[in-house]
Write an enzyme that holds these catalytic residues in place. Sequence first.
Site, mmCIF file in Angstrom:
data_model
loop_
_atom_site.group_PDB
_atom_site.id
_atom_site.type_symbol
_atom_site.label_atom_id
_atom_site.label_comp_id
_atom_site.label_asym_id
_atom_site.label_seq_id
_atom_site.Cartn_x
_atom_site.Cartn_y
_atom_site.Cartn_z
ATOM 1 N N ASP A 177 37.847 30.992 31.678
ATOM 2 C CA ASP A 177 36.755 31.367 32.569
ATOM 3 C C ASP A 177 37.121 32.690 33.232
ATOM 4 O O ASP A 177 38.230 32.841 33.763
ATOM 5 C CB ASP A 177 36.535 30.286 33.630
ATOM 6 C CG ASP A 177 35.339 30.589 34.517
ATOM 7 O OD1 ASP A 177 34.218 30.203 34.149
ATOM 8 O OD2 ASP A 177 35.539 31.211 35.578
ATOM 9 N N ASN A 185 29.124 41.403 38.518
ATOM 10 C CA ASN A 185 27.670 41.605 38.464
ATOM 11 C C ASN A 185 27.140 42.228 39.749
ATOM 12 O O ASN A 185 26.300 43.138 39.719
ATOM 13 C CB ASN A 185 26.967 40.273 38.216
ATOM 14 C CG ASN A 185 27.003 39.847 36.760
ATOM 15 O OD1 ASN A 185 27.063 40.678 35.865
ATOM 16 N ND2 ASN A 185 26.979 38.550 36.520
ATOM 17 N N HIS A 190 24.253 43.831 36.355
ATOM 18 C CA HIS A 190 24.271 42.819 35.298
ATOM 19 C C HIS A 190 24.487 43.432 33.917
ATOM 20 O O HIS A 190 25.063 42.781 33.035
ATOM 21 C CB HIS A 190 22.973 42.009 35.328
ATOM 22 C CG HIS A 190 22.906 41.054 36.475
ATOM 23 N ND1 HIS A 190 23.449 39.787 36.432
ATOM 24 C CD2 HIS A 190 22.389 41.190 37.728
ATOM 25 C CE1 HIS A 190 23.261 39.176 37.584
ATOM 26 N NE2 HIS A 190 22.614 40.003 38.391
ATOM 27 N N ASP A 194 27.220 42.152 31.305
ATOM 28 C CA ASP A 194 26.993 41.869 29.880
ATOM 29 C C ASP A 194 28.016 42.617 29.018
ATOM 30 O O ASP A 194 28.520 42.077 28.022
ATOM 31 C CB ASP A 194 25.581 42.287 29.481
ATOM 32 C CG ASP A 194 24.519 41.338 30.008
ATOM 33 O OD1 ASP A 194 24.883 40.253 30.511
ATOM 34 O OD2 ASP A 194 23.324 41.686 29.927
ATOM 35 N N GLU A 220 30.248 32.483 31.841
ATOM 36 C CA GLU A 220 31.410 33.349 31.586
ATOM 37 C C GLU A 220 32.590 32.543 31.074
ATOM 38 O O GLU A 220 33.745 32.934 31.237
ATOM 39 C CB GLU A 220 31.796 34.119 32.857
ATOM 40 C CG GLU A 220 32.179 33.269 34.032
ATOM 41 C CD GLU A 220 31.008 32.932 34.951
ATOM 42 O OE1 GLU A 220 31.278 32.611 36.120
ATOM 43 O OE2 GLU A 220 29.850 32.988 34.519
#
Length: 325
Positions: A177, A185, A190, A194, A220
């Site tokens: 994780d 973010n 964002h 990505d 994630e």
Amino acid sequence: MTHPTMPAPADGDVASQLARDIDAAIAQHLAWTHRVLRCALLHQTPPGDICADNAHEQCELGKWLAHAPAPLQLHNAELLNEIRREHMAMHAAVAGLWAAGARTDPNRVQQGLSGFERHQRHLVSALERLKTAVLSNLLTCDPLTQLPLRHRLPEQFGALRAQANRRGEAVYALLLDLDHFKAINDTHGHAAGDAVLREVAQRLRACTRQGEPLLRYGGEEFLLLFTATDRAHAHRTADRMLAAVSGQPVRYQGEEIAVSASAGLARHHDETGESLENLLQRSDEALYRAKRAGRRRWMESEIARPGRCDQARPPRQGRAPSVTA
């Protein structure tokens, strides 16, 4: 053949965009066919994109095929090559048809027509099969990272378990994780988030052996199932995967974004008939213990009975390296 240049698919809608691109390719191919027939019926000299030797490179479909989007090249390379061959053969047949017509050679005209029709059918059929494959991929593959989703996990686990039994090895689950991903973010946007997910997926894939399932497990989170000869082997794999994520920042639009991960490692206890669900639950529990212990490390789950997580990998030995610019 002419049609509007196909735009690059949006990250969040890759498969759907590709399917629309393929529909456009089929429609514009049929329109191109009408141009060919019109020139033939009216005895008009065809334009260069129909009869030139390199017509397959001039048309927009040819340009798109020459630089096919990465998702297609990754998952549909063999079918793409078939489409390229049929596309080139169709253009060659058309060029031969016009050359034969100019010499008023009925036999060669008939051969050219037959070849054109045959390759046209094959091309459209291959494009339709590509669309089917893309839409199927939409259901099983994450469009952002191009990693598989959970749908085939039970099947993949069964195959890996059988392989491990044949080799006298054990199956391990490593659940990773990304640390503080929300802050990435919030700070960088964002789109940057990505980009981080895509880059992390590529780094993890580069460290994964063939046949070992690597999935985007959730937001994630990434899941790796792998086999190991012993615990030391499994620990080295966990170290390697965390180092791949945390070793370098992700560069995005001139910025360097520090990235690290925490992970939970769990060995499947085949001798107790442990389920896949229980294995994943234990790796998840170990992951959150790593988070609570300060992140940037992995911890290991061991069981005395199914479902119990009672042993942690010492943080000193399971920590990720510092990020360097």
